[in-house]
Design an enzyme around this catalytic site. Sequence first.
Site, PDB file in Angstrom:
ATOM      1  N   LEU A 121       0.913  -1.292  -0.049  1.00 35.39           N
ATOM      2  CA  LEU A 121       0.039  -0.100  -0.193  1.00 35.39           C
ATOM      3  C   LEU A 121       0.941   1.231   0.131  1.00 35.39           C
ATOM      4  O   LEU A 121       2.065   1.110   0.516  1.00 35.39           O
ATOM      5  CB  LEU A 121      -1.133   0.220   1.141  1.00 35.39           C
ATOM      6  CG  LEU A 121      -1.954  -1.041   1.208  1.00 35.39           C
ATOM      7  CD1 LEU A 121      -2.786  -0.838   2.604  1.00 35.39           C
ATOM      8  CD2 LEU A 121      -2.968  -0.820   0.204  1.00 35.39           C
ATOM      9  N   ASP A 122       0.349   2.291  -0.748  1.00 34.74           N
ATOM     10  CA  ASP A 122       1.074   3.791  -0.580  1.00 34.74           C
ATOM     11  C   ASP A 122       1.147   4.241   0.946  1.00 34.74           C
ATOM     12  O   ASP A 122       0.551   3.833   1.623  1.00 34.74           O
ATOM     13  CB  ASP A 122       0.499   4.676  -1.544  1.00 34.74           C
ATOM     14  CG  ASP A 122       0.199   4.190  -2.864  1.00 34.74           C
ATOM     15  OD1 ASP A 122       1.095   3.365  -3.163  1.00 34.74           O
ATOM     16  OD2 ASP A 122      -0.579   4.637  -3.836  1.00 34.74           O
ATOM     17  N   TYR A 123       2.388   5.165   0.858  1.00 34.57           N
ATOM     18  CA  TYR A 123       2.577   5.725   2.064  1.00 34.57           C
ATOM     19  C   TYR A 123       1.475   6.251   3.048  1.00 34.57           C
ATOM     20  O   TYR A 123       1.220   5.768   4.021  1.00 34.57           O
ATOM     21  CB  TYR A 123       3.855   6.835   1.763  1.00 34.57           C
ATOM     22  CG  TYR A 123       4.173   7.757   3.116  1.00 34.57           C
ATOM     23  CD1 TYR A 123       5.174   7.026   3.962  1.00 34.57           C
ATOM     24  CD2 TYR A 123       3.662   8.963   3.308  1.00 34.57           C
ATOM     25  CE1 TYR A 123       5.733   7.766   4.906  1.00 34.57           C
ATOM     26  CE2 TYR A 123       4.194   9.572   4.466  1.00 34.57           C
ATOM     27  CZ  TYR A 123       5.312   9.208   5.200  1.00 34.57           C
ATOM     28  OH  TYR A 123       5.643   9.845   6.229  1.00 34.57           O
ATOM     29  N   HIS A 168      -0.025   3.048  -8.234  1.00 37.90           N
ATOM     30  CA  HIS A 168      -1.065   3.982  -8.020  1.00 37.90           C
ATOM     31  C   HIS A 168      -2.224   3.979  -8.885  1.00 37.90           C
ATOM     32  O   HIS A 168      -2.833   4.954  -9.188  1.00 37.90           O
ATOM     33  CB  HIS A 168      -0.303   5.569  -8.219  1.00 37.90           C
ATOM     34  CG  HIS A 168       0.763   5.896  -7.111  1.00 37.90           C
ATOM     35  ND1 HIS A 168       0.645   5.582  -5.907  1.00 37.90           N
ATOM     36  CD2 HIS A 168       1.776   6.320  -7.594  1.00 37.90           C
ATOM     37  CE1 HIS A 168       1.653   6.169  -5.473  1.00 37.90           C
ATOM     38  NE2 HIS A 168       2.490   6.527  -6.116  1.00 37.90           N
TER      39      HIS A 168
END
Length: 230
Positions: free
Chosen positions: A101-103, A184
Amino acid sequence: MRLDRFLSNLPRFNRQQVRLLLVQRRVRIDGQPVSDPRAEVDEFSRVELDEDVLQAGKPARYFMLHKPMGCVSATRDPEHRTVLELIHEPDPQELHIAGRLDYNTTGLMLITNDGHWSRRLTQPQTKLPKLYYVETEDEIGPEYIQTFAEGLYFAFEDLTTLPAQLQILGPRSARLSIVEGRYHQVKRMFGHFNNKVLRLHRERMGPLLLDERLAPGEYRPLSADEIRLI
């Protein structure tokens, strides 16, 4: 690795001895006598010959984490806290992330030391749906539903996304189900409409639903039933 190859790699046995041991059903994998030379042996398998333990096998481990904002999906990072730093278990270096998962993306993350299991979970061929809750800067119109269902062309990868299902919950909130994990991807899909994603939260991966009792940063082991779902 095949059982016959595993046994042949041990200095105490030659190929003829291996064949005889299997015919005599003297070898056990995880407590079960085995005669098939093609039986699979992995790092988690306990392999025994009569009363001798040829490989003790290490326990497979599976954890569900509620990923908070502000940490990276990595084993190490020189600048930011990593999700593995939230897992307080022995030998954390043996664990890896199944589905990053992204930041600033929150929600369900699965962490394990079982590579076969994590590949079944994340490989594109399985097409396991991943469900996200999304909040956006601008309103989400009904045209999003058809566009996402038809797929969007990503020029950078020269591909069209697989059909995705969008459920509009409110003017600026929705649930989106996708079967891919492109870079993304969710943000780029909404970006097609020049609509910025303000909050992104993964609720489900395939049949596994984030435990609502887990606060951000908390985790728990998966149950045997949950592990078998993948």
